[in-house]
Scaffold this motif. Structure first.
Motif, short mmCIF file in Angstrom:
data_model
loop_
_atom_site.label_atom_id
_atom_site.label_comp_id
_atom_site.label_asym_id
_atom_site.label_seq_id
_atom_site.Cartn_x
_atom_site.Cartn_y
_atom_site.Cartn_z
N PRO A 610 0.87 -1.54 -0.14
CA PRO A 610 0.16 -0.10 0.32
C PRO A 610 0.96 1.24 -0.35
O PRO A 610 0.67 2.43 1.26
N TYR A 611 1.83 1.53 -0.99
CA TYR A 611 2.44 2.53 -0.94
C TYR A 611 2.40 3.48 -1.73
O TYR A 611 3.21 4.98 -1.46
N GLU A 612 1.59 3.75 -2.10
CA GLU A 612 0.83 4.91 -2.80
C GLU A 612 -0.11 5.34 -2.05
O GLU A 612 -1.20 4.71 -1.60
N ALA A 613 0.60 7.03 -1.59
CA ALA A 613 -0.37 8.14 -0.84
C ALA A 613 -1.79 7.64 -1.57
O ALA A 613 -2.57 7.93 -0.85
N CYS A 614 -2.18 8.09 -2.52
CA CYS A 614 -3.48 8.64 -3.17
C CYS A 614 -3.21 8.58 -4.09
O CYS A 614 -3.74 7.20 -4.82
N GLY A 615 -2.42 8.56 -5.98
CA GLY A 615 -1.97 8.75 -6.82
C GLY A 615 -3.13 9.07 -7.77
O GLY A 615 -3.87 8.83 -8.29
N THR A 616 -3.26 10.85 -8.13
CA THR A 616 -3.99 11.29 -8.07
C THR A 616 -4.22 11.74 -9.90
O THR A 616 -5.06 12.33 -10.93
N SER A 617 -3.04 10.70 -10.56
CA SER A 617 -3.12 11.08 -11.86
C SER A 617 -4.28 9.88 -12.31
O SER A 617 -4.42 10.52 -13.66
N GLY A 618 -3.83 8.37 -11.98
CA GLY A 618 -5.73 8.58 -12.47
C GLY A 618 -6.56 9.04 -12.21
O GLY A 618 -7.32 9.04 -13.42
N MET A 619 -6.82 10.07 -11.48
CA MET A 619 -8.26 11.14 -11.40
C MET A 619 -8.06 11.55 -12.44
O MET A 619 -9.69 11.59 -13.28
N LYS A 620 -6.77 12.24 -13.12
CA LYS A 620 -7.15 13.22 -14.57
C LYS A 620 -7.78 12.49 -15.43
O LYS A 620 -8.16 12.74 -16.15
N ALA A 621 -6.84 11.19 -15.46
CA ALA A 621 -7.31 10.17 -15.97
C ALA A 621 -9.16 10.04 -16.87
O ALA A 621 -9.77 10.34 -17.58
#
Length: 865
Positions: A610-621
């Protein structure tokens, strides 16, 4: 021959065009298409040449063209309309002001600290996700009318520009940025001299100028140490982001935290802006701001001269701390002796005892290192409210920092969660907003525009063929941009023009396009897709269902491991057999990202969970109709619903790292081969992949309202800023309440050894318990020197499995029934059994005070022996 001095000469605009300077100076243009179109109309060719930078454009346009525009009535009309629109935006009531008018108690000003800000490509002061998030936070706060003033540093070299050697090795260069050529203004005193702040250090006074970037309604104060009065080493403190030695980083963080608070005071004095009521620090980088606020309250001659414990309560009440990393390596930890040296009697917060400073950052818990000063630990201790940036990250953070509250289960550790979001006006392609308008919706940042849920629901009123053709337009734009960047990179790597004809046909706007772009630490696993190179080749070259990959990312300059991952990827992408289907594009930045997210059909994310705190790039996509293909980590763990993309199965329980990577890579290949590609290429008689478009519709409709930065900022306002402002007001004024709270905490801590749960009785439990039965509980508690008013005695109940551990525990207060001699008391209560299965209960005693943010704040609890 090198210049001994360089500077930027700004243009003098004709009087009818002076509003162009105003528009260029406010970064709102970066998310306002109408203003961008106005600048493009000034000189379309030069607009492209300067990379859509209004400041550079106005400096490059010939005087004759400016005079021509000054006489162009139609252009002046557009300019006047754009200027008037900006003025309305800056002064009109928005969501925040409407909430205040409705009676909400909200702070007059919030200070937002971050070591990096990614607002626009023209202001390269960011390295990755933290900076982009901070930029989106400011832009959303501006749109909502939240009175934020931001604080950061102005790095003369930014982060770095990435290029590749012929062998695919990352090279870094650090172009010198001239503040006068950026959308910045220098904060000045009334006499015209540059405003300054100074921070004392062992190497002498560290002075800094204050530059201001106007982000819509939000001023961003950026401290610059490159001033002549500084000793040479101190001039270099703000040379580059995340560079230099440990001591260099400490100096940067001292300037950001201590100097940042002083810059806020100067800004308020010179502009009349209200003093911040809430201080929000992102990661521990700015944590020293709390020490400066304590200094102001204790030893500053112009302050109230409080005792240290009272000052800590005042400072903590108005401070919010957000942790952004689930990776211990991402936390700044300085040698304790170095911090002691810097915070000596003549240090930056002179008068605050160095031993108290050191205690705030001490890892004085099992497994901690007594030789280090932990900035995140200090951040938690100096803030009354703290959060992670997704639900899963909150859970991980509570486990990481459980040592600060060792008597509590992870679920009770006082670290909440507010899931990140992204700024739609920045990241959503204009063509998609045009589709919404065509379907009758009114998207926009103004408070009278449609609710986001209604805007994104409009996708159901757009026919599938139109959505598909729009995505094809966006894919084609991305392919053109990628070809241009690919050719430029090949030339920089030493390829001759005769070798580069293939770049003109690399990638295909009609092929399933997958994006992967992010920083390149090892846990993000850039090369997971290369575990089986031959299978990846078969996917790329499939005769009927090919896929293509567009990849980008930077490794930290000191991370050779990350650079090796990039080199491995570049060497694979260089293979003539597949280079038309996979491209690594160097120097990932905002300018590259703007066409990348809308042009991708699928966004790939495969970190080690679980090392990705959030990962907002996928939100933009997702906002652009892209489907996520991701490990269930960060935000995707929270909002994946089975129809908005694909979840890559993770092998968390596998101890062998190589075997885990093999398993997860195989799962990725299987999804691409058997689910993703077949659905994309399954078209109807009109050539439209209707099942794919249904997933796109569902993604936009359901994820759109959730992943917005406006939702995130509203959450911060309502869940953290407003409560922090209220708490700050309660301990402010004459500070009597803060002094009483500090004295009460001291009294409770000293008396807690006498608190015991001596005996618990349960009554009314039949031999066979049924739903609806009531269980009565009597708890006999010794409080020693404390009174019943100092504590809350809770009945904690929940479900049980094979063991005695309570799952989903719920605490309900018991009432004082009777008091005895020697500080002993009986508390009573009852619980009604509401569900079947295993049931368990216990009793605990917690400190209670109306000014505590939560029962775990002191880290004290008493349980039955």
């Amino acid at each position: 021959m090198r210049a001994i001095r360089r500077f930027t000469v700004r243009p003098v605009l004709p009087e009818p065009l002076t509003a162009l300077g105003t528009l260029a100076a406010n970064l709102r243009w970066s998310w306002h298409p109408e203003t961008q179109a106005l600048f493009a109309a000034v000189d379309p060719e030069r607009w492209e040449e300067v990379g859509h930078d209004p400041v550079r454009l106005l400096g490059a346009v010939p005087v004759g063209r400016l005079e021509e525009l000054a006489g162009d009535e139609a252009f002046r009309g557009r300019l006047d309309a754009a200027h008037a629109d900006l003025e309305r935006y800056l002064v009109g009531d928005r969501w925040y002001q409407r909430r205040q008018a409705a009676g909400d108690a909200l702070p007059a000003s919030v200070a937002y600290f971050s070591p990096e800000f990614g607002v626009a490509a023209v202001l390269p002061q960011y390295s990755g996700g933290l900076g982009i998030l901070a930029g989106d936070h400011l832009k959303a706060a501006s749109d909502l009318g939240v009175p934020v003033v931001a604080v950061g540093l102005l790095y003369r070299h930014g982060y770095f520009r990435q290029s590749l050697s012929r062998e695919g090795w990352q090279h870094e260069t650090y172009p010198l940025l001239d503040p006068h050529g950026l959308p910045l203004t220098l904060l000045r005193e009334a006499d015209g001299t540059a405003a300054r702040v100074t921070v004392e250090t062992p190497g002498g006074p560290l002075g800094a100028r204050i530059w201001v970037a106007q982000v819509g309604r939000v001023p961003l104060l950026m401290l610059d140490s490159d001033v002549e009065d500084n000793a040479e080493p101190l001039r270099e403190v703000t040379d580059r982001l995340y560079g230099g030695t440990t001591e260099h980083r400490l100096l940067q963080e001292l300037l950001l935290g201590v100097g940042g608070v002083r810059a806020l005071r100067v800004h308020a004095r010179l502009t009349g802006a209200p003093e911040p009521e809430v201080f929000h620090t992102n990661e521990g980088h700015a944590g020293f701001l709390g020490l400066e606020r304590v200094r102001e309250l204790t030893v500053d001659p112009d302050g109230p001269r409080l005792d240290l414990d009272t000052a800590l309560e005042v400072s903590r009440a108005g401070t919010v701390f957000t942790t952004h990393t689930p990776v211990p390596a991402g936390i700044d930890r300085f040698p304790r002796d170095l911090v002691a040296q810097y915070f000596s009697d003549a240090g930056p917060v002179a008068g605050v005892p160095v031993e108290r400073v050191l205690a705030l950052g001490a890892e004085d818990y099992p497994g901690g290192d007594p030789g280090v000063f932990n900035m995140a630990v200090m951040g938690f201790r100096l803030a009354q409210r703290a959060n992670g940036v997704s639900q899963l990250h909150g859970h991980v953070s509570r486990g990481m920092f459980n040592g600060l509250w060792p008597a509590f289960d992870e679920s009770d550790v006082p670290i909440g969660s507010i899931t990140n979001g992204v700024h739609a006006p920045t990241w959503v392609a204009p063509e998609l907003f045009a589709l919404a308008r065509g379907a009758g919706a009114q998207p926009g940042a103004d408070p009278d525009d449609d609710d986001p849920a209604d805007v994104f629901a409009a996708v159901d009123r757009v026919d599938a063929a139109t959505i598909w053709s729009t995505k094809r337009v966006l894919r084609e734009r991305l392919v053109r941009d990628a070809r241009r960047r690919l050719r430029a990179s090949c030339e920089e790597r030493g390829a001759a023009p005769a070798e580069l004809a293939w770049t003109g046909t690399a990638l295909d706007p009609d092929v399933l396009t997958i994006g992967f772009a992010r920083r390149v630490p090892s846990y993000k696993r850039l090369t997971l897709m290369l575990r089986d190179p031959e299978r990846l080749k078969r996917l790329l070259l499939h005769p009927e269902r090919p896929v293509q990959l567009i990849i980008a990312g930077k490794s930290h300059p000191a991370d050779d491991g990350g650079k090796r991952l990039i080199q491995e990827m570049v060497r694979f992408a260089d293979d003539p057999e597949v280079r038309h289907r996979i491209a690594f594009l160097p120097d990932y930045d905002i300018a590259m990202a703007l066409p990348l997210y809308p042009g991708c059909d699928v966004w790939l994310n495969n970190p080690l969970r679980p090392y990705e705190a959030c990962g907002t790039s996928g939100m933009k996509a997702a906002l652009n109709g892209g489907l996520n293909l991701s490990i269930l980590d960060g935000w995707w763990d929270e909002w994946y619903d089975g129809s908005n993309g694909w979840a890559i199965p993770s092998a968390d329980v596998v101890a062998d790292a190589d075997h885990r990577d093999d398993l997860e890579a195989t799962a990725l290949y299987d999804l691409l081969e058997h689910e993703v590609a077949p659905r994309f290429y399954d078209v109807d008689g009109d050539g439209v992949p209707t099942r794919w478009i249904e997933m796109v519709r569902h993604t936009i409709r359901t994820l759109g309202p959730k992943v917005l930065a406006s939702r995130m900022v509203r959450d911060y306002v309502q869940q953290l800023y407003a409560p922090a402002a209220t708490a700050s007001a309660q301990v402010g004024g004459d500070h009597a309440a803060a002094a009483a709270l500090a004295q009460w905490k001291s009294h409770v801590r000293s008396g807690w050894e006498g608190v015991r749960v001596e005996h618990v009785e349960t009554h009314g439990v039949p031999e066979v318990a049924q739903v609806g039965d009531t269980v009565a509980v009597h708890a006999f508690v010794a409080l020693g020197a404390l009174s019943p008013d100092d504590v809350v005695v809770e009945l904690v109940h929940g479900t049980t499995g094979d063991g005695d551990e309570l799952a989903d525990p719920v605490g309900e207060p018991l009432v004082l029934a009777e008091s005895y001699a020697d500080g002993r008391h009986r508390f009573e209560g009852a619980v009604t059994l509401s569900r079947t299965g295993g049931f368990g209960c216990t009793v605990r005693v917690l400190p209670r005070h109306p000014l505590l943010a939560g029962p775990a704040e002191l880290g004290l609890v008493a349980l039955p022996a």
